[in-house]
Design a protein around this motif. Structure first.
Motif, short mmCIF file in Angstrom:
data_model
loop_
_atom_site.label_atom_id
_atom_site.label_comp_id
_atom_site.label_asym_id
_atom_site.label_seq_id
_atom_site.Cartn_x
_atom_site.Cartn_y
_atom_site.Cartn_z
N GLY A 74 -9.20 -22.03 2.17
CA GLY A 74 -9.48 -20.60 2.07
C GLY A 74 -8.21 -19.77 2.13
N PHE A 75 -8.39 -18.49 2.49
CA PHE A 75 -7.27 -17.56 2.56
C PHE A 75 -7.31 -16.83 3.91
N VAL A 76 -6.13 -16.37 4.34
CA VAL A 76 -5.99 -15.63 5.59
C VAL A 76 -5.25 -14.33 5.28
N ALA A 77 -5.73 -13.20 5.84
CA ALA A 77 -5.13 -11.89 5.61
C ALA A 77 -4.36 -11.44 6.84
N SER A 78 -3.22 -10.77 6.61
CA SER A 78 -2.42 -10.20 7.70
C SER A 78 -1.77 -8.91 7.21
N THR A 79 -1.42 -8.03 8.13
CA THR A 79 -0.82 -6.74 7.79
C THR A 79 0.65 -6.74 8.16
N LEU A 80 1.49 -6.30 7.24
CA LEU A 80 2.92 -6.18 7.47
C LEU A 80 3.26 -4.69 7.60
N SER A 81 3.89 -4.32 8.70
CA SER A 81 4.22 -2.92 8.95
C SER A 81 5.72 -2.75 9.14
N ARG A 82 6.22 -1.63 8.62
CA ARG A 82 7.63 -1.28 8.78
C ARG A 82 7.71 0.10 9.46
N VAL A 83 8.72 0.28 10.28
CA VAL A 83 8.90 1.53 11.03
C VAL A 83 10.20 2.18 10.57
N ALA A 84 10.12 3.46 10.24
CA ALA A 84 11.31 4.18 9.81
C ALA A 84 12.24 4.44 11.00
N GLN A 85 13.52 4.41 10.73
CA GLN A 85 14.51 4.72 11.75
C GLN A 85 14.65 6.24 11.86
N LYS A 86 14.67 6.74 13.10
CA LYS A 86 14.74 8.19 13.34
C LYS A 86 16.13 8.56 13.85
N ARG A 87 16.69 9.61 13.27
CA ARG A 87 17.98 10.14 13.70
C ARG A 87 17.86 11.64 13.92
N GLN A 88 18.58 12.14 14.92
CA GLN A 88 18.53 13.56 15.23
C GLN A 88 19.59 14.32 14.44
N GLN A 89 19.22 15.54 14.02
CA GLN A 89 20.11 16.38 13.21
C GLN A 89 19.99 17.82 13.68
N HIS A 90 21.08 18.59 13.51
CA HIS A 90 21.09 20.01 13.90
C HIS A 90 21.29 20.89 12.68
N GLN B 155 0.82 -1.21 0.00
CA GLN B 155 0.00 0.00 0.00
C GLN B 155 0.85 1.26 0.00
N ASN B 156 1.95 1.24 0.74
CA ASN B 156 2.90 2.35 0.79
C ASN B 156 4.23 1.81 1.26
N ARG B 157 5.16 2.71 1.54
CA ARG B 157 6.49 2.27 1.95
C ARG B 157 6.48 1.51 3.26
N PHE B 158 5.49 1.79 4.11
CA PHE B 158 5.52 1.27 5.47
C PHE B 158 4.49 0.16 5.72
N GLN B 159 3.53 -0.03 4.85
CA GLN B 159 2.47 -0.99 5.13
C GLN B 159 2.15 -1.83 3.91
N SER B 160 2.00 -3.14 4.15
CA SER B 160 1.63 -4.09 3.09
C SER B 160 0.57 -5.04 3.63
N LEU B 161 -0.25 -5.55 2.72
CA LEU B 161 -1.29 -6.53 3.06
C LEU B 161 -0.91 -7.87 2.44
N ARG B 162 -0.84 -8.92 3.27
CA ARG B 162 -0.47 -10.25 2.78
C ARG B 162 -1.67 -11.18 2.86
N ILE B 163 -1.93 -11.88 1.76
CA ILE B 163 -2.99 -12.89 1.69
C ILE B 163 -2.33 -14.23 1.44
N GLU B 164 -2.59 -15.23 2.30
CA GLU B 164 -1.98 -16.55 2.17
C GLU B 164 -3.06 -17.62 2.11
N ARG B 165 -2.81 -18.62 1.25
CA ARG B 165 -3.74 -19.75 1.16
C ARG B 165 -3.51 -20.70 2.32
N GLN B 166 -4.59 -21.08 3.00
CA GLN B 166 -4.54 -22.05 4.08
C GLN B 166 -5.74 -22.97 3.96
N ASP B 167 -5.45 -24.26 3.86
CA ASP B 167 -6.51 -25.27 3.68
C ASP B 167 -7.36 -24.92 2.45
#
Length: 512
Positions: free
Chosen positions: A224-240, A210-222
């Motif tokens: 039918g299908f099962v849905a799950s959400t994959l999330s990524r978190v950006a690393q934060k760094r401090q700057q002056h 869906q975007n850089r940080f979130q994806s939707l995964r659909i997997e076959r099981q038996d």
């Protein structure tokens, strides 16, 4: 050359028998037979020597090669004694054309790749050369293929399934998962899908990014299908970053390394106390501590300003960003007062101030009279914002003001906006508005010589200069969070002070 003797020669009188070749005698035949016998003997010995070396090399293979004991042999070799069989692993790359694909488990990005285990060849050196058997054991593991698909303009998930020859029944099962797959109804161009197929070209897994940080995964099981959400978190760094005003805030801040979004954030923090269009002076300084967001080692954007300092005409303003336990974020002074004021200093993005508060000669009436507000010259149609939260108590034409709006802010304060070109749709008397909400657009209705906003600020019905009036602060930080805020503020201000000291030391060193 003289060709006459040759042309006059009598070839008919020549004896042709003299030119006939002589017959072979017995000595010739003996030499020929001996030569053939010698050559045949050498070839036989060479063949036996090659066979012996080949057998030695096969029996000298490393002990790690596993023998295949259940390898089937022909009936003619069934009575032969058991002998060691050598397994030679052979890597067999396979490529499939027709669809772009990638093997996700290995992180490959080739257009089409199939995953197959190496085949094995069994060789029995005890059998005669003409009876050596070669057995290729086929891998029975499934063949998986990844297909990459980018959403085109006008595409739906049904189009993607049809384009990749996937089962409509699988699509129906996926969409029946309900809320988990609701996002699949609103896919956008340039978004990507990955489909994993088995050897029967049936869908095994689908990943919708869906975007850089979130994806939707659909997997076959038996069945039918099962849905799950994959999330990524950006690393934060401090700057002056720090800088000094030489010409304008935008130019000097950009030269210091700030982008336009970060500059506007800085203006919004200190815009309640500093008029960046009128109050800036050469030599004013700024410094800030902010976050940078990284994903996969690459910077993707600038984050929030954590702490900032601005010195304007010798007066220093400092701000700290604080998020309370309830999740509300705001900027406060080191004492815990809100940087945000109850009113905006300027409710419109203007080019210049065409007329200030006080006595002046009226441009239309041509006589001296008190100007009870400030005129901001701007292009026709420029949005006008409510300077504070309040209730619309007047909307309509008002004499020389032309089209005007009056907003009451609590019991003491009110603001007037005049010479409007038009009102925002849906605005009416009695409607409540929020600070910064668009209420109308710049025009030149009423007694006006050109498009501008006439803005008045009243306290208890008395007109005050909007440029100099002391604006009331918004609510300070909650008392329950004040201890936590002080600890947070001390830490950020210490980092900001250390950075400012380092910059000052470098500047002093360079000067001498």
């Amino acid at each position: 050359m003289n060709y006459k003797p040759f042309l006059t020669r009598d070839f008919k009188s020549m004896n042709m028998d003299e030119q006939a070749p002589k017959k072979w005698n017995k000595l010739h035949w003996v030499v020929l037979v001996a030569a053939i016998t010698s050559i045949s003997t050498l070839l036989v010995f060479a063949s036996k020597d090659a066979s012996a070396k080949r057998s030695d090399s096969l029996t000298a293979m490393p002990a790690t090669s596993k023998p295949i004991t259940n390898n089937p042999v022909t009936s003619s070799a069934a009575t032969e004694p058991k002998s060691t069989q050598i397994t030679l692993p052979l890597s067999i790359p396979v490529s499939i054309s027709g669809h772009p694909a990638a093997i996700a488990e290995n992180g490959l990005t080739t257009k089409q790749t199939a995953l197959i285990k190496p085949r094995q060849t069994a060789i029995n050196p005890a059998l005669p050369t003409t009876q050596k058997q070669t057995k290729v054991e086929e891998n029975t593991s499934p063949l998986y293929v990844w297909l990459d698909e980018k959403v085109r303009r006008g595409d739906s998930l049904a189009h993607l399934f049809k384009r990749n020859k996937l089962s409509p029944q699988d699509l129906h099962k996926i969409m029946r998962l309900g809320k988990a797959t609701r996002a699949l109804k609103h896919i956008q161009p340039e978004q990507t899908f990955k489909f994993r197929l088995d050897e029967k070209q049936q869908l095994v897994e689908m990943v919708y990014q869906q975007n850089r940080f979130q994806s939707l995964r659909i997997e076959r099981q038996d069945e039918g299908f099962v849905a799950s959400t994959l999330s990524r978190v950006a690393q934060k760094r401090q700057q002056h970053i720090s800088g000094t005003i030489q010409s304008s805030l935008f130019v000097d801040a950009k030269n210091a390394g700030m982008n336009a979004a970060l500059i506007m954030d800085l203006v919004s923090i200190f815009g309640w106390d500093i008029d960046f269009a009128l109050d800036l002076r050469k030599g004013d300084t700024f410094s800030l501590l902010y976050e940078e967001h990284f994903l996969d080692g690459l910077k993707i954007k600038d984050g929030d300003i954590l702490a900032a300092q601005f010195t304007n005409q010798g007066r220093t303003y400092r701000a700290i960003r604080y998020t309370d336990p309830k999740g509300h974020s705001n900027y406060y002074t080191p004492k815990g007062l809100s940087m945000r004021k109850a009113f905006l200093r300027t409710p419109v993005d203007f080019r210049r101030i065409s007329s200030r508060f006080g006595k002046r000669k009226h441009p239309v009436l041509n006589r001296l009279r008190l100007h009870k507000g400030v005129d901001y010259a701007a292009s026709r149609g420029t949005p006008i914002k409510a300077s504070g939260d309040g209730k619309v108590i007047f909307r309509g034409r008002k004499g020389g003001y032309g089209k005007a709006i009056i907003i009451r802010h609590g019991g003491r304060y009110s603001t007037l906006y005049a010479h409007l070109n038009n009102y925002r749709r849906g605005l009416y008397n009695g409607k409540f508005v929020k600070q910064g909400q668009i209420i109308g657009y710049v025009g030149s209705t009423g007694r006006a010589t050109g498009p501008h906003l006439h803005y008045e600020f009243r306290i208890n019905g008395v007109h005050r200069n909007p440029l100099t009036v002391k604006l009331p602060n918004a609510a300070p930080i909650n008392k329950n969070f004040k201890t936590d805020f002080k600890q947070h503020a001390v830490k950020l201000l210490a980092q900001l002070d250390a950075f400012n000291f380092k910059i000052a030391a470098n500047t002093y060193t360079q000067a001498f």
